[in-house]
Design a protein around this motif. Structure first.
Motif, PDB file in Angstrom:
ATOM      1  N   SER A 183       0.828  -1.200   0.000  1.00 39.75           N
ATOM      2  CA  SER A 183       0.000   0.000   0.000  1.00 39.75           C
ATOM      3  C   SER A 183       0.869   1.259   0.000  1.00 39.75           C
ATOM      4  N   ARG A 184       0.223   2.397  -0.123  1.00 39.60           N
ATOM      5  CA  ARG A 184       0.929   3.689  -0.125  1.00 39.60           C
ATOM      6  C   ARG A 184       0.375   4.569   0.990  1.00 39.60           C
ATOM      7  N   PRO A 185       1.203   5.488   1.504  1.00 39.19           N
ATOM      8  CA  PRO A 185       0.693   6.391   2.542  1.00 39.19           C
ATOM      9  C   PRO A 185      -0.345   7.364   1.987  1.00 39.19           C
ATOM     10  N   THR A 226      13.273   1.447 -23.077  1.00 39.11           N
ATOM     11  CA  THR A 226      13.432   1.795 -24.499  1.00 39.11           C
ATOM     12  C   THR A 226      13.607   3.306 -24.680  1.00 39.11           C
ATOM     13  N   MET A 227      12.754   4.082 -23.992  1.00 44.48           N
ATOM     14  CA  MET A 227      12.843   5.543 -24.121  1.00 44.48           C
ATOM     15  C   MET A 227      14.216   6.037 -23.653  1.00 44.48           C
ATOM     16  N   THR A 228      14.709   5.444 -22.557  1.00 44.74           N
ATOM     17  CA  THR A 228      15.978   5.891 -21.982  1.00 44.74           C
ATOM     18  C   THR A 228      17.149   5.537 -22.902  1.00 44.74           C
ATOM     19  N   SER A 286      24.362   4.499 -14.294  1.00 44.79           N
ATOM     20  CA  SER A 286      23.777   5.793 -13.944  1.00 44.79           C
ATOM     21  C   SER A 286      22.641   5.603 -12.924  1.00 44.79           C
ATOM     22  N   PHE A 287      21.790   4.591 -13.154  1.00 42.56           N
ATOM     23  CA  PHE A 287      20.721   4.301 -12.179  1.00 42.56           C
ATOM     24  C   PHE A 287      21.314   3.906 -10.824  1.00 42.56           C
ATOM     25  N   ARG A 288      22.442   3.164 -10.858  1.00 40.77           N
ATOM     26  CA  ARG A 288      23.045   2.703  -9.599  1.00 40.77           C
ATOM     27  C   ARG A 288      23.644   3.869  -8.814  1.00 40.77           C
ATOM     28  N   VAL A 303      -5.649  -1.926 -15.646  1.00 47.19           N
ATOM     29  CA  VAL A 303      -5.751  -1.167 -16.905  1.00 47.19           C
ATOM     30  C   VAL A 303      -4.353  -0.853 -17.434  1.00 47.19           C
ATOM     31  N   MET A 304      -3.472  -0.390 -16.546  1.00 50.00           N
ATOM     32  CA  MET A 304      -2.123  -0.029 -16.996  1.00 50.00           C
ATOM     33  C   MET A 304      -1.387  -1.260 -17.516  1.00 50.00           C
ATOM     34  N   ALA A 305      -1.401  -2.335 -16.718  1.00 50.78           N
ATOM     35  CA  ALA A 305      -0.585  -3.500 -17.062  1.00 50.78           C
ATOM     36  C   ALA A 305      -1.181  -4.293 -18.224  1.00 50.78           C
ATOM     37  N   ILE A 348      20.199  -2.730  -7.142  1.00 48.74           N
ATOM     38  CA  ILE A 348      19.990  -1.371  -7.653  1.00 48.74           C
ATOM     39  C   ILE A 348      18.485  -1.162  -7.624  1.00 48.74           C
ATOM     40  N   LEU A 349      18.042   0.020  -7.206  1.00 43.87           N
ATOM     41  CA  LEU A 349      16.602   0.241  -7.295  1.00 43.87           C
ATOM     42  C   LEU A 349      16.312   1.062  -8.544  1.00 43.87           C
ATOM     43  N   SER A 350      16.043   0.395  -9.648  1.00 40.50           N
ATOM     44  CA  SER A 350      15.677   1.140 -10.858  1.00 40.50           C
ATOM     45  C   SER A 350      14.165   1.041 -11.053  1.00 40.50           C
ATOM     46  N   ARG A 357       4.375  -6.458  -6.289  1.00 40.99           N
ATOM     47  CA  ARG A 357       3.047  -5.961  -6.694  1.00 40.99           C
ATOM     48  C   ARG A 357       3.065  -4.522  -7.174  1.00 40.99           C
ATOM     49  N   ARG A 358       3.925  -3.707  -6.566  1.00 33.52           N
ATOM     50  CA  ARG A 358       3.996  -2.295  -6.922  1.00 33.52           C
ATOM     51  C   ARG A 358       5.129  -1.997  -7.887  1.00 33.52           C
ATOM     52  N   GLY A 359       5.834  -3.038  -8.324  1.00 32.54           N
ATOM     53  CA  GLY A 359       6.962  -2.827  -9.237  1.00 32.54           C
ATOM     54  C   GLY A 359       6.490  -2.121 -10.505  1.00 32.54           C
ATOM     55  N   VAL A 389       9.617  -1.931 -19.821  1.00 32.51           N
ATOM     56  CA  VAL A 389      10.055  -2.108 -21.210  1.00 32.51           C
ATOM     57  C   VAL A 389      10.014  -0.758 -21.937  1.00 32.51           C
ATOM     58  N   LEU A 390       8.895  -0.074 -21.785  1.00 35.30           N
ATOM     59  CA  LEU A 390       8.760   1.229 -22.424  1.00 35.30           C
ATOM     60  C   LEU A 390       9.796   2.210 -21.852  1.00 35.30           C
ATOM     61  N   GLY A 391       9.910   2.249 -20.518  1.00 36.29           N
ATOM     62  CA  GLY A 391      10.843   3.185 -19.873  1.00 36.29           C
ATOM     63  C   GLY A 391      12.278   2.898 -20.295  1.00 36.29           C
ATOM     64  N   ASP A 406      10.690  11.648 -15.412  1.00 34.79           N
ATOM     65  CA  ASP A 406      11.901  12.015 -14.669  1.00 34.79           C
ATOM     66  C   ASP A 406      13.041  11.002 -14.736  1.00 34.79           C
ATOM     67  N   ASN A 407      12.723   9.705 -14.590  1.00 35.01           N
ATOM     68  CA  ASN A 407      13.804   8.710 -14.518  1.00 35.01           C
ATOM     69  C   ASN A 407      14.662   8.653 -15.787  1.00 35.01           C
ATOM     70  N   PRO A 408      14.069   8.551 -16.979  1.00 35.42           N
ATOM     71  CA  PRO A 408      14.911   8.450 -18.172  1.00 35.42           C
ATOM     72  C   PRO A 408      15.789   9.688 -18.365  1.00 35.42           C
ATOM     73  N   PHE A 413      14.848   8.053  -2.207  1.00 38.05           N
ATOM     74  CA  PHE A 413      14.118   6.858  -1.782  1.00 38.05           C
ATOM     75  C   PHE A 413      13.148   6.403  -2.864  1.00 38.05           C
ATOM     76  N   ASN A 414      12.827   5.106  -2.818  1.00 39.59           N
ATOM     77  CA  ASN A 414      11.758   4.577  -3.680  1.00 39.59           C
ATOM     78  C   ASN A 414      10.431   5.194  -3.226  1.00 39.59           C
ATOM     79  N   VAL A 415       9.414   5.122  -4.058  1.00 32.60           N
ATOM     80  CA  VAL A 415       8.081   5.549  -3.648  1.00 32.60           C
ATOM     81  C   VAL A 415       7.726   4.739  -2.383  1.00 32.60           C
TER      82      VAL A 415
HETATM   83  C1  HEM Z   1      13.358   4.537 -16.840  1.00 34.64           C
HETATM   84  C2  HEM Z   1      12.071   4.642 -16.645  1.00 34.64           C
HETATM   85  C3  HEM Z   1      11.330   4.235 -15.415  1.00 34.64           C
HETATM   86  C4  HEM Z   1      11.785   3.889 -14.174  1.00 34.64           C
HETATM   87  C5  HEM Z   1      13.225   3.808 -13.698  1.00 34.64           C
HETATM   88  C6  HEM Z   1      10.628   3.586 -13.361  1.00 34.64           C
HETATM   89  C7  HEM Z   1      10.682   3.212 -12.030  1.00 34.64           C
HETATM   90  C8  HEM Z   1       9.573   3.014 -11.230  1.00 34.64           C
HETATM   91  C9  HEM Z   1       9.612   2.770  -9.812  1.00 34.64           C
HETATM   92  C10 HEM Z   1      10.873   2.706  -8.962  1.00 34.64           C
HETATM   93  C11 HEM Z   1       8.339   2.629  -9.394  1.00 34.64           C
HETATM   94  C12 HEM Z   1       7.872   2.403  -7.941  1.00 34.64           C
HETATM   95  C13 HEM Z   1       7.896   0.945  -7.588  1.00 34.64           C
HETATM   96  C14 HEM Z   1       7.575   0.677  -6.145  1.00 34.64           C
HETATM   97  O1  HEM Z   1       6.711   1.330  -5.556  1.00 34.64           O
HETATM   98  O2  HEM Z   1       8.198  -0.229  -5.548  1.00 34.64           O
HETATM   99  C15 HEM Z   1       7.481   2.766 -10.539  1.00 34.64           C
HETATM  100  C16 HEM Z   1       6.120   2.662 -10.506  1.00 34.64           C
HETATM  101  C17 HEM Z   1       5.327   2.795 -11.609  1.00 34.64           C
HETATM  102  N1  HEM Z   1       5.734   3.036 -12.900  1.00 34.64           N
HETATM  103 FE1  HEM Z   1       7.614   3.266 -13.544  1.00 34.64          FE
HETATM  104  N2  HEM Z   1       9.495   3.728 -14.120  1.00 34.64           N
HETATM  105  C18 HEM Z   1       9.882   4.126 -15.378  1.00 34.64           C
HETATM  106  C19 HEM Z   1       9.059   4.379 -16.454  1.00 34.64           C
HETATM  107  C20 HEM Z   1       7.715   4.175 -16.463  1.00 34.64           C
HETATM  108  C21 HEM Z   1       6.868   4.365 -17.608  1.00 34.64           C
HETATM  109  C22 HEM Z   1       7.328   4.819 -18.986  1.00 34.64           C
HETATM  110  C23 HEM Z   1       5.593   4.069 -17.204  1.00 34.64           C
HETATM  111  C24 HEM Z   1       4.322   4.087 -17.981  1.00 34.64           C
HETATM  112  C25 HEM Z   1       3.995   4.930 -18.835  1.00 34.64           C
HETATM  113  C26 HEM Z   1       5.659   3.689 -15.808  1.00 34.64           C
HETATM  114  C27 HEM Z   1       4.581   3.337 -15.038  1.00 34.64           C
HETATM  115  C28 HEM Z   1       4.626   3.094 -13.689  1.00 34.64           C
HETATM  116  C29 HEM Z   1       3.446   2.875 -12.879  1.00 34.64           C
HETATM  117  C30 HEM Z   1       2.005   2.842 -13.363  1.00 34.64           C
HETATM  118  C31 HEM Z   1       3.896   2.674 -11.568  1.00 34.64           C
HETATM  119  C32 HEM Z   1       3.039   2.457 -10.331  1.00 34.64           C
HETATM  120  C33 HEM Z   1       2.866   1.004  -9.999  1.00 34.64           C
HETATM  121  C34 HEM Z   1       1.960   0.829  -8.772  1.00 34.64           C
HETATM  122  O3  HEM Z   1       2.000   1.633  -7.855  1.00 34.64           O
HETATM  123  O4  HEM Z   1       1.217  -0.149  -8.769  1.00 34.64           O
HETATM  124  N3  HEM Z   1       6.950   3.771 -15.403  1.00 34.64           N
HETATM  125  N4  HEM Z   1       8.259   3.001 -11.650  1.00 34.64           N
END
Ligand code: HEM
Length: 478
Positions: free
Chosen positions: A101-103, A464-466, A372-374, A133-135, A446-448, A453-455, A460-462, A317-319, A381-383
């Motif tokens: 869960s999230r705060p 590729t863009m990076t 760079s991610f490392r 929907v997202m996945a 590394i936390l990339s 469940r929340r990963g 793949v998209l992220g 932000d990440n890429p 911190f992670n979310v």
């Molecule tokens: C290099 C690019 C990216 C990195 C490094 C990244 C990394 C992360 C990380 C660390 C989390 C949090 C995981 C956690 O709470 O343990 C996250 C969540 C998420 N990311 Fe990414 N992300 C990237 C790109 C994207 C892109 C392009 C999308 C979709 C358009 C995306 C969609 C999401 C969503 C929907 C979540 C929330 C998952 C949830 O809370 O159930 N991410 N991402």
């Protein structure tokens, strides 16, 4: 005394006796992770307020206590900070179900329109629906392939835009790399979601105009306020006072982000309703046309708007941060830049621009990004994840509703795991030519993209863009 009464009394006494023994034998409750002694009611909030930036204070405390897991009480909340990959795996793999869960904090509530989306929502039916929907509808292989053309157009546009800037005598050929990376990623996302790179006409050199600047600045402002250790995150009744200014900042930023996005969404809805559109061209079309089992729209317009804010926040932000740091490190170590150029020359050659189909063969470029991610993670911190019940992790008690934050630099620079942790050494990620380098690390050294469940469902998209952003910049410009 009658024999039956005597027997009943004997039973009762034995019961009490065994109960007492079992209470005595029960092992003591496990301790909380090490951390500073907390004051009653406020915990370590006074220290937090006088030791900014807070993430540095937390990391210093962990060093002082010589620990890879710490508990810091802030107001009524146990904040659990972790720098050990083994313990991180216990949280996000072994006990994932209890930490999914999230705060509930003000900045997250404002940014997500009351948790209509996925990233910031506490676990529950709304999160489940939007995650599915997202996945299963947006970040699928099929949609990824359908949107390939749009990403290609943006990759070409990137090269043209940087070339135009380099050619621009007014700015003496100086290119602001941060602007380029952030705006390129935002343009790719807008193109995939809305079918358009820009909300407005852009500039003469094909760069982002005021509309896009406002949009991207708004996204980064929201990201800087989310989970930023505001005092009201831990003492909710202080929300009204807005002591850190986060409420005002997020309210204004989300207004700027949504004024462009929402009007594009409203227009598109109208086009579908009036029958001007019959084919799905982008992510917005896909979201509008999703149906539930009764063949009614699966998502309300409010949910679509919130999900698109999520997509923008998740991708922007990440890429851009990883590419900016990889370039900075390569400029400081020209040998690395030369090695990356050599790889691009041998895989792609000089007659065409690097494409997504080249990615599997670009191990060195990918290793630079992984490094760079490392070494230079975007956020400390992670979310945060919240525990839904008392759980024992690594022999410590993690109380229900603890706020678990995995430290990105703590993991990536952990000297127990990484040799010469502060050196940028891409080759550490390359084992042999046959094994492909991936930017994700499910073992959490590394936390990339995190895991569980929340990963991140967009890895793949992220990735590729990076990769395309860095590869095009290296290949196109000296
Ligand atoms: C290099 C690019 C990216 C990195 C490094 C990244 C990394 C992360 C990380 C660390 C989390 C949090 C995981 C956690 O709470 O343990 C996250 C969540 C998420 N990311 Fe990414 N992300 C990237 C790109 C994207 C892109 C392009 C999308 C979709 C358009 C995306 C969609 C999401 C969503 C929907 C979540 C929330 C998952 C949830 O809370 O159930 N991410 N991402």
């Amino acid at each position: 005394m009658e024999i039956t009464t005597f027997l009943a009394l004997l039973c009762l006494l034995s019961l009490i006796f065994f109960k007492l023994i079992s209470v005595k034998k029960r092992s003591p409750a496990p301790p909380l992770p090490p951390g500073p002694t907390a004051f009653p009611f406020v915990g370590s909030l006074p220290q937090m307020l006088t030791n900014k930036p807070v993430p540095r204070w937390i990391h210093n405390l962990m060093q002082q206590h010589n620990t890879e897991i710490a508990c810091i009480k802030l107001g009524g909340v146990h904040v659990i900070s972790v720098t050990s990959p083994e313990l991180s795996r216990e949280f996000l793999k072994k006990h994932d179900a209890f930490f999914a869960s999230r705060p509930d904090i003000l900045s997250a509530r404002l940014a997500s329109d009351g948790y209509q989306g996925v990233i910031l929502s506490p676990s529950g039916s709304q999160w489940k629906k939007m995650r599915r929907v997202m996945a299963s509808e947006v970040l699928t292989v099929g949609v990824f392939q359908r949107l390939h053309g749009k990403r290609c157009e943006e990759a070409d546009h990137l090269v043209r835009y940087v070339y135009n800037q380099w050619n621009n005598v007014d700015i003496k050929g100086v290119v602001n790399l941060r602007d380029v990376t952030q705006h390129h990623i935002a343009s790719v996302s807008r193109k995939m979601v809305f079918g358009e790179r820009f909300f407005g006409p852009g500039t003469r050199d094909e760069g982002p105009g005021i509309e896009e600047k406002e949009h991207v600045d708004g996204l980064f402002m929201i990201l800087s306020c989310l989970y930023a250790f505001g005092v009201a995150d831990f003492v909710p009744w202080l929300e009204v006072l807005d002591l850190d200014g986060h409420k005002r900042a997020v309210t204004n930023a989300i207004k700027n982000v949504r004024k462009y996005q929402d009007s594009a969404i409203d227009k598109r809805m109208e086009m579908w309703n009036l029958g001007y559109k019959s084919e799905e061209d982008d992510i917005l079309d896909i979201l509008i046309n999703l149906k539930n089992s009764e063949n009614e729209p699966l998502l309300s317009i409010r949910e679509i708007k919130a999900l698109i804010v999520d997509i923008m926040l998740a991708s922007v932000d990440n890429p851009s941060n990883a590419v900016e740091w990889a370039m900075a490190e390569m400029i400081n170590q020209p040998d690395l830049l030369a090695e990356a150029c050599k790889e691009l020359d041998s895989v792609v050659g000089k007659k065409r621009l690097v494409q997504e189909s080249d990615i599997p063969k670009l191990n060195y470029v990918k290793a630079c990004l992984k490094e760079s991610f490392r070494l230079h993670p975007l956020a400390p911190f992670n979310v945060p994840h919240i525990s839904s019940k008392d759980t024992v992790v690594g022999g410590y008690l993690i109380p229900e509703k603890s706020y678990v934050v995995l430290s990105r630099p703590g993991l990536g620079r952990n000297p127990r795991i990484w040799d010469e942790p502060l050196r940028f050494k891409p080759e550490r990620h390359i084992f042999n030519e046959q094994t492909q380098v991936g930017l994700a690390d499910h073992d959490l050294r590394i936390l990339s993209f995190s895991t569980g469940r929340r990963g991140c469902p967009g890895f793949v998209l992220g990735s590729t863009m990076t990769i395309i952003l860095l590869a095009r910049l290296i290949q196109g410009f000296s």
